[in-house]
Design an enzyme around this catalytic site. Sequence first.
Site, short mmCIF file in Angstrom:
data_model
loop_
_atom_site.label_atom_id
_atom_site.label_comp_id
_atom_site.label_asym_id
_atom_site.label_seq_id
_atom_site.Cartn_x
_atom_site.Cartn_y
_atom_site.Cartn_z
N HIS A 123 9.00 8.83 -27.49
CA HIS A 123 8.13 9.78 -26.79
C HIS A 123 8.51 11.22 -27.17
CE1 HIS A 123 5.49 11.23 -23.64
NE2 HIS A 123 6.46 12.01 -23.20
N LYS B 290 3.87 11.36 -10.89
CA LYS B 290 3.04 10.49 -11.73
C LYS B 290 3.82 9.21 -11.95
CE LYS B 290 0.19 13.39 -14.72
NZ LYS B 290 -0.05 13.74 -16.12
N GLU C 204 -3.62 17.06 -10.91
CA GLU C 204 -4.06 17.38 -12.28
C GLU C 204 -5.56 17.57 -12.41
OE1 GLU C 204 -1.70 15.59 -15.49
OE2 GLU C 204 -3.56 15.49 -16.62
N LYS D 239 8.23 22.86 -13.98
CA LYS D 239 7.38 21.71 -13.67
C LYS D 239 6.97 21.73 -12.19
CE LYS D 239 6.12 17.08 -14.25
NZ LYS D 239 6.28 15.77 -14.82
N HIS E 254 0.72 11.26 -27.79
CA HIS E 254 0.43 9.88 -27.39
C HIS E 254 -0.21 9.11 -28.53
CE1 HIS E 254 0.66 10.58 -22.75
NE2 HIS E 254 1.84 10.49 -23.32
N ASN F 141 0.66 18.83 -20.42
CA ASN F 141 0.37 17.87 -21.49
C ASN F 141 0.36 18.52 -22.86
OD1 ASN F 141 0.04 15.76 -19.65
ND2 ASN F 141 -2.08 16.38 -19.25
N GLU G 119 10.55 18.09 -24.18
CA GLU G 119 9.89 18.49 -22.93
C GLU G 119 10.44 19.85 -22.47
OE1 GLU G 119 7.42 16.60 -22.13
OE2 GLU G 119 7.92 14.53 -22.67
N ARG H 144 0.81 -1.24 0.00
CA ARG H 144 0.00 0.00 0.00
C ARG H 144 0.84 1.28 0.00
NH1 ARG H 144 -2.64 -3.19 3.70
NH2 ARG H 144 -4.52 -4.16 2.88
N ARG I 265 -2.36 21.80 -14.00
CA ARG I 265 -1.29 20.84 -14.32
C ARG I 265 -1.46 20.25 -15.72
NH1 ARG I 265 1.55 15.97 -10.74
NH2 ARG I 265 2.78 15.20 -12.49
N HIS J 2 0.82 16.57 -26.03
CA HIS J 2 0.76 15.16 -25.67
C HIS J 2 -0.52 14.44 -26.11
CE1 HIS J 2 4.35 16.03 -23.43
NE2 HIS J 2 4.45 14.78 -23.00
N1 LIG Z 1 5.94 10.47 -14.92
C1 LIG Z 1 5.95 11.51 -15.69
O1 LIG Z 1 5.52 12.61 -15.30
C2 LIG Z 1 6.52 11.39 -17.08
C3 LIG Z 1 6.80 12.53 -17.82
C4 LIG Z 1 7.40 12.38 -19.07
C5 LIG Z 1 7.69 11.11 -19.55
N2 LIG Z 1 7.37 10.03 -18.80
C6 LIG Z 1 7.68 8.67 -19.29
O2 LIG Z 1 9.08 8.55 -19.45
C7 LIG Z 1 9.36 7.58 -20.46
C8 LIG Z 1 10.40 8.10 -21.38
O3 LIG Z 1 11.55 8.41 -20.64
P1 LIG Z 1 13.02 8.26 -21.26
O4 LIG Z 1 13.07 8.93 -22.57
O5 LIG Z 1 13.99 8.64 -20.22
O6 LIG Z 1 13.04 6.71 -21.58
P2 LIG Z 1 13.94 5.45 -21.14
O7 LIG Z 1 13.86 5.21 -19.72
O8 LIG Z 1 13.55 4.36 -22.06
O9 LIG Z 1 15.42 5.87 -21.55
C9 LIG Z 1 15.75 6.05 -22.90
C10 LIG Z 1 16.90 5.14 -23.34
O10 LIG Z 1 18.11 5.61 -22.74
C11 LIG Z 1 18.78 4.54 -22.05
N3 LIG Z 1 19.49 5.19 -20.95
C12 LIG Z 1 18.98 5.67 -19.79
N4 LIG Z 1 19.91 6.33 -19.09
C13 LIG Z 1 21.07 6.24 -19.81
C14 LIG Z 1 22.38 6.73 -19.60
N5 LIG Z 1 22.70 7.50 -18.55
N6 LIG Z 1 23.32 6.43 -20.55
C15 LIG Z 1 23.00 5.71 -21.64
N7 LIG Z 1 21.77 5.25 -21.90
C16 LIG Z 1 20.81 5.52 -20.99
C17 LIG Z 1 17.66 3.60 -21.70
O11 LIG Z 1 18.12 2.29 -21.50
C18 LIG Z 1 16.75 3.69 -22.90
O12 LIG Z 1 17.24 2.88 -23.94
C19 LIG Z 1 8.03 7.29 -21.14
O13 LIG Z 1 7.58 6.03 -20.77
C20 LIG Z 1 7.10 8.38 -20.64
O14 LIG Z 1 5.76 7.95 -20.54
C21 LIG Z 1 6.81 10.14 -17.58
ZN LIG Z 2 6.15 13.79 -22.19
#
Ligand SMILES: NC(=O)c1ccc[n+]([C@@H]2O[C@H](COP(=O)([O-])OP(=O)(O)OC[C@H]3O[C@@H](n4cnc5c(N)ncnc54)[C@H](O)[C@@H]3O)[C@@H](O)[C@H]2O)c1
Ligand SMILES: [Zn+2]
Length: 358
Positions: free
Chosen positions: A262, A140, A234, A224, A249, A242, A182, A118, A238, A245
């Site tokens: 993304h 999130k 949100e 942010k 998406h 998006n 972003e 939980r 907030r 987005h």
């Molecule tokens: N929670 C939120 O508010 C929020 C906001 C924006 C995006 N997101 C989510 O985030 C995700 C995208 O994030 P991302 O682009 O970081 O993706 P990711 O975690 O897939 O990382 C991108 C790539 O970089 C590699 N990588 C990570 N760190 C590295 C490093 N230091 N050196 C070399 N390679 C590295 C990973 O293995 C992957 O292949 C999506 O799923 C999206 O929905 C969430």
């Molecule tokens: Zn995003």
Amino acid sequence: MKEIKVNLEKNSYEVIVGTGLLNHKYLEVLKGKEVLLVIDESIPLKFKDLITEELSNLSSNFHTLQISASEENKSWTTLDKIHSKLIEERYSRDCYLLGLGGGITCDITGFAAATYQRGVKFILFPSTLLSQVDASVGGKTAINHPDGKNMIGAFHQPLKVLADVDLLDSLPEIEVCNGLSEVIKHALIRDKEYFDWLEMNMASIISLKPDVLEHTITRSIEIKAEVVSEDEKENGIRKILNFGHTFGHAIEVYGEFKEFSHGQSVAIGMLMAMELSKIEEGFPQEDIDRAKELINIANPNISLINTFDYKKLMENMSVDKKRSGNKLIFIVLNKIGQAKIKTDIEESGIVKAIQSLF
Ligand SMILES: NC(=O)c1ccc[n+]([C@@H]2O[C@H](COP(=O)([O-])OP(=O)(O)OC[C@H]3O[C@@H](n4cnc5c(N)ncnc54)[C@H](O)[C@@H]3O)[C@@H](O)[C@H]2O)c1
Ligand SMILES: [Zn+2]
């Protein structure tokens, strides 16, 4: 080093931006605690060894779980692996999860923490530009459902976020570009001065010039954090985070999460959202041109895309979470730095915005 406060009614926390953050000083809170480190397998060995050594010395019960980050693996299966490890190693409700990786690792670690017994505490070490400026801040957390991205999730705030700029050294350029969508989004919705600054400094950011990069990450997190502090769950403002987005998406689904990342999807989504802003709010063409130029510098590959089946894209949008009842929610701009939430948009305007790009 910069500290940014995310002010919330309950559980406010700090985001630290700087270098050399993977050390003892910042992990003191974990002394004598049970800690599970969820780490992306792409993190270079030197950082993995460093954090593993620190945590082995501090923690009373320390284990590591390595994950392979992909949208496909942002799933029940990976979540189950984390929960199973916690149960197998008899972690109590007083344990801490620590996520070291990109947005995928941050989102899934957060959701595992939100759901284990939980809810337990978690700390994030975002390792991509995207996760430092966006995914790690705001609470999130989620996994994907085969029919929709981030469909299963919870709001669960981290205890602390440590954005270590050193981690970005090994990041492939394409991932830097992803994060820049972003960054540009933050400027477009909230801060014209920051947008002007980005125009002057984009080349230095892409080449990871340390001081410029640190300023970018800090300013984006500040924006942010401000927005999240005003509306944690949100219900209103907030939603402006998006921007781009609703289209974005739908584009990710369109490319089955493989064709467009993304960041690329959001870049194209923002171009569509600006066209919609022009139709709906008279967003000036001059501002579209400036933003388009910046987006294209940050994400040159998107100019190669030459068409979208708008019907399919519209269909994908109808399952998106960014809806209110039956109505889709769009974020539109009045001018650079000023965003507005809209739900009463005619379908013809949306189609026109999609088509105007090609
Ligand atoms: N929670 C939120 O508010 C929020 C906001 C924006 C995006 N997101 C989510 O985030 C995700 C995208 O994030 P991302 O682009 O970081 O993706 P990711 O975690 O897939 O990382 C991108 C790539 O970089 C590699 N990588 C990570 N760190 C590295 C490093 N230091 N050196 C070399 N390679 C590295 C990973 O293995 C992957 O292949 C999506 O799923 C999206 O929905 C969430
Ligand atoms: Zn995003």
